[in-house]
Design a protein around this motif. Structure first.
Motif, PDB file in Angstrom:
ATOM      1  N   ASP A   3       0.842  -1.202   0.000  1.00  0.00           N
ATOM      2  CA  ASP A   3       0.000   0.000   0.000  1.00  0.00           C
ATOM      3  C   ASP A   3       0.877   1.252   0.000  1.00  0.00           C
ATOM      4  O   ASP A   3       0.616   2.215  -0.710  1.00  0.00           O
ATOM      5  N   SER A   7       0.356   3.319  -3.521  1.00  0.00           N
ATOM      6  CA  SER A   7      -0.640   4.377  -3.328  1.00  0.00           C
ATOM      7  C   SER A   7      -0.198   5.715  -3.892  1.00  0.00           C
ATOM      8  O   SER A   7      -1.007   6.648  -3.982  1.00  0.00           O
ATOM      9  N   SER A 117      -4.238  -1.403 -11.274  1.00  0.00           N
ATOM     10  CA  SER A 117      -5.434  -2.177 -10.962  1.00  0.00           C
ATOM     11  C   SER A 117      -5.185  -3.668 -11.067  1.00  0.00           C
ATOM     12  O   SER A 117      -5.773  -4.466 -10.326  1.00  0.00           O
ATOM     13  N   ILE A 120      -3.457  -4.890  -7.832  1.00  0.00           N
ATOM     14  CA  ILE A 120      -4.277  -4.814  -6.626  1.00  0.00           C
ATOM     15  C   ILE A 120      -5.010  -6.123  -6.349  1.00  0.00           C
ATOM     16  O   ILE A 120      -5.137  -6.552  -5.200  1.00  0.00           O
ATOM     17  N   TYR A 123      -2.627  -8.510  -4.788  1.00  0.00           N
ATOM     18  CA  TYR A 123      -2.271  -7.983  -3.473  1.00  0.00           C
ATOM     19  C   TYR A 123      -3.400  -8.227  -2.471  1.00  0.00           C
ATOM     20  O   TYR A 123      -3.183  -8.726  -1.363  1.00  0.00           O
ATOM     21  N   ASN A 124      -4.635  -7.873  -2.847  1.00  0.00           N
ATOM     22  CA  ASN A 124      -5.771  -8.058  -1.943  1.00  0.00           C
ATOM     23  C   ASN A 124      -5.959  -9.523  -1.568  1.00  0.00           C
ATOM     24  O   ASN A 124      -6.376  -9.839  -0.451  1.00  0.00           O
ATOM     25  N   ASP A 366     -12.347  -7.925  -7.873  1.00  0.00           N
ATOM     26  CA  ASP A 366     -11.638  -6.944  -8.691  1.00  0.00           C
ATOM     27  C   ASP A 366     -12.416  -6.604  -9.955  1.00  0.00           C
ATOM     28  O   ASP A 366     -12.515  -5.440 -10.343  1.00  0.00           O
TER      29      ASP A 366
END
Length: 444
Positions: A3, A7, A117, A120, A123-124, A366
């Motif tokens: 993050d 970010s 994107s 992510i 990662y999530n 996602d």
């Protein structure tokens, strides 16, 4: 720490410096803001929203296959690294963005968005792998908070470079483009910490089918997850709620700077300072809503957050330069990180416990997010282009929040995870405001 690393993209490229620079370039091309893109005459602000829509449509189409392939092959970290390097390289490539390279730079921006994107989702999907359920909310909030802090640090460095460009012997435009290069370097540099620390790729799961190669088995893995989704009605209800309210949330976040620039005629310094304050307030909001969810339950806390976003849409239609703008920005800051953090942790609680297909399950999360951004930003751009006012576009987003709140309410009285066991969380519906303070903590 990922993050912290990535970010900087949503802050520098999505929310602050890049949209302002984009607006300056399109005005330099044509003071009326009408630019030529592949033979089409479009407003510069609408072209930016269309580019965002195209990027998220592309990743929405390919990520389900890629994530199921990652689960099957046991190469989750490899895919995370690929999209990270793609996005960081594209951010650095925006250093060459001038009025003479608008078309090429638009595609480079799309690649940066795809990289961000795309990474992510992988990662999530690590959240249920590295944490226990009772820590999902706090860990998710901590990740968003670390992202806010890291991105603010880089933004401050970029502002020093841009505002002190003469001291560094640079033109202001050159200093601005250097900030895009710094964004890419920050992203790829700090990403090495989670890449080194996260669990190693386990390799192909034991007993996995090997006939047909990665391509066919990736589709088979995706089919298995789709079959499981059909047996998890709560998961489908939540994805439908997330799909609708996220259209509004993400669209506001992607167009807020353009709105302040084009509609309110705010100076670039005012816009960037406001965005800095949003990040700091966002840290507080993420933690406050994590605590609120511990007390009253995830879907109830999300319902209150969605209701606040409905008020934001109304406020956005009437907002003017001055105190009303800063008041609205503060409310957005309190809820923007909170609703994203809670959505991620809530989804982690709904997916089957100890599933080996975390990346594939998070691909559906996602895809839901990306398709909502495609529709939300496209609707915003179309309404602004047809009516000539972005205020009408902001107000129209309230429809998405109304639908999202309605779908969230279908989860009232239900359990998050549709399985037996001590880890289930009972999720009551939203209470009257007067009852909130006395509501006992939701059992986890």
């Amino acid at each position: 720490m990922y993050d912290w690393a990535n970010s900087v993209y949503p802050l520098v490229i999505t929310s602050s410096i890049f949209p302002i620079y984009w607006g300056a370039v399109t005005k330099d091309i044509n003071p009326t803001d009408i630019v030529d893109f592949l033979g089409f005459k479009v407003p510069g602000s609408s072209l930016l929203t269309y580019a965002i829509s195209a990027a998220f449509l592309l990743i929405a189409l390919v990520s389900p296959f890629l994530t199921s392939l990652a689960d099957f092959s046991g190469r989750k970290k490899l895919f995370l690294q690929f999209f990270c390097y793609l996005g960081a390289a594209a951010c650095a490539g925006l250093y060459f963005f001038t009025k003479d390279t608008l078309t090429v730079s638009t595609f480079v921006f799309i690649l940066a968005t795809v990289g961000f994107s795309g990474s992510i989702v992988f990662y999530n999907s690590y959240l249920p792998d590295i944490s226990s359920e009772e820590k999902y909310d706090s860990l998710s909030a901590r990740g968003f908070s670390m992202g806010y802090i890291g991105s603010v640090l880089l933004l401050v460095l970029c502002l020093v470079l841009i505002e002190g460009h003469e001291m560094f012997g640079l033109a202001k435009g050159h200093a601005t483009r250097l900030s895009f290069l710094l964004t890419g370097l920050w992203w790829v540099g700090f990403a090495q910490i989670p890449f080194f620390t996260l669990p190693a790729d386990p390799g192909r799961p034991a007993g996995a089918v090997t006939e047909g190669g990665w391509l066919l088995n990736g589709f088979r893995e995706l089919g298995k997850v789709w079959a499981q989704l059909n047996q998890l009605p709560n998961l489908k209800r939540f994805l439908l709620a997330y799909f609708t309210y996220n259209m509004g949330v993400q669209t506001v976040m992607y167009v807020a700077t353009i709105f302040g620039d084009k509609v309110l005629n705010l100076e670039s310094k005012e816009l960037i300072i406001t965005i800095l304050l949003l990040q700091l307030v966002g840290i507080l909001g993420a933690y406050l809503f994590a605590k609120l969810s511990d007390r009253i339950g995830n879907t109830r806390a999300l319902s209150w957050a969605v209701f606040i976003w409905m008020l934001i849409c109304i406020g956005g239609y009437f907002v003017q330069k001055g105190w009303s703008f800063f008041a609205l920005a503060s409310i957005i800051g309190l809820t923007m990180g909170a609703i994203q953090s809670l959505s991620r942790s809530t989804y982690s609680k709904i997916i089957p416990e100890n599933t080996p297909n975390t990346a594939a399950f998070f691909s559906f999360f996602d895809v839901t997010e990306k398709l909502s951004i495609v529709i939300g930003t496209a609707v915003f751009g179309i309404i602004a282009q047809l009516t000539g006012s972005m205020r009408n576009s902001i107000l129209s987003l309230i429809v998405f929040f109304i639908l999202g709140l309605g779908f969230l309410l279908t989860l009232r009285g239900k359990k998050l995870r549709e399985a037996t066991g001590p880890s289930e969380a009972t999720v009551p519906g939203p209470p009257p405001a007067s009852a909130t303070a006395s509501t006992p903590a939701t059992p986890k």
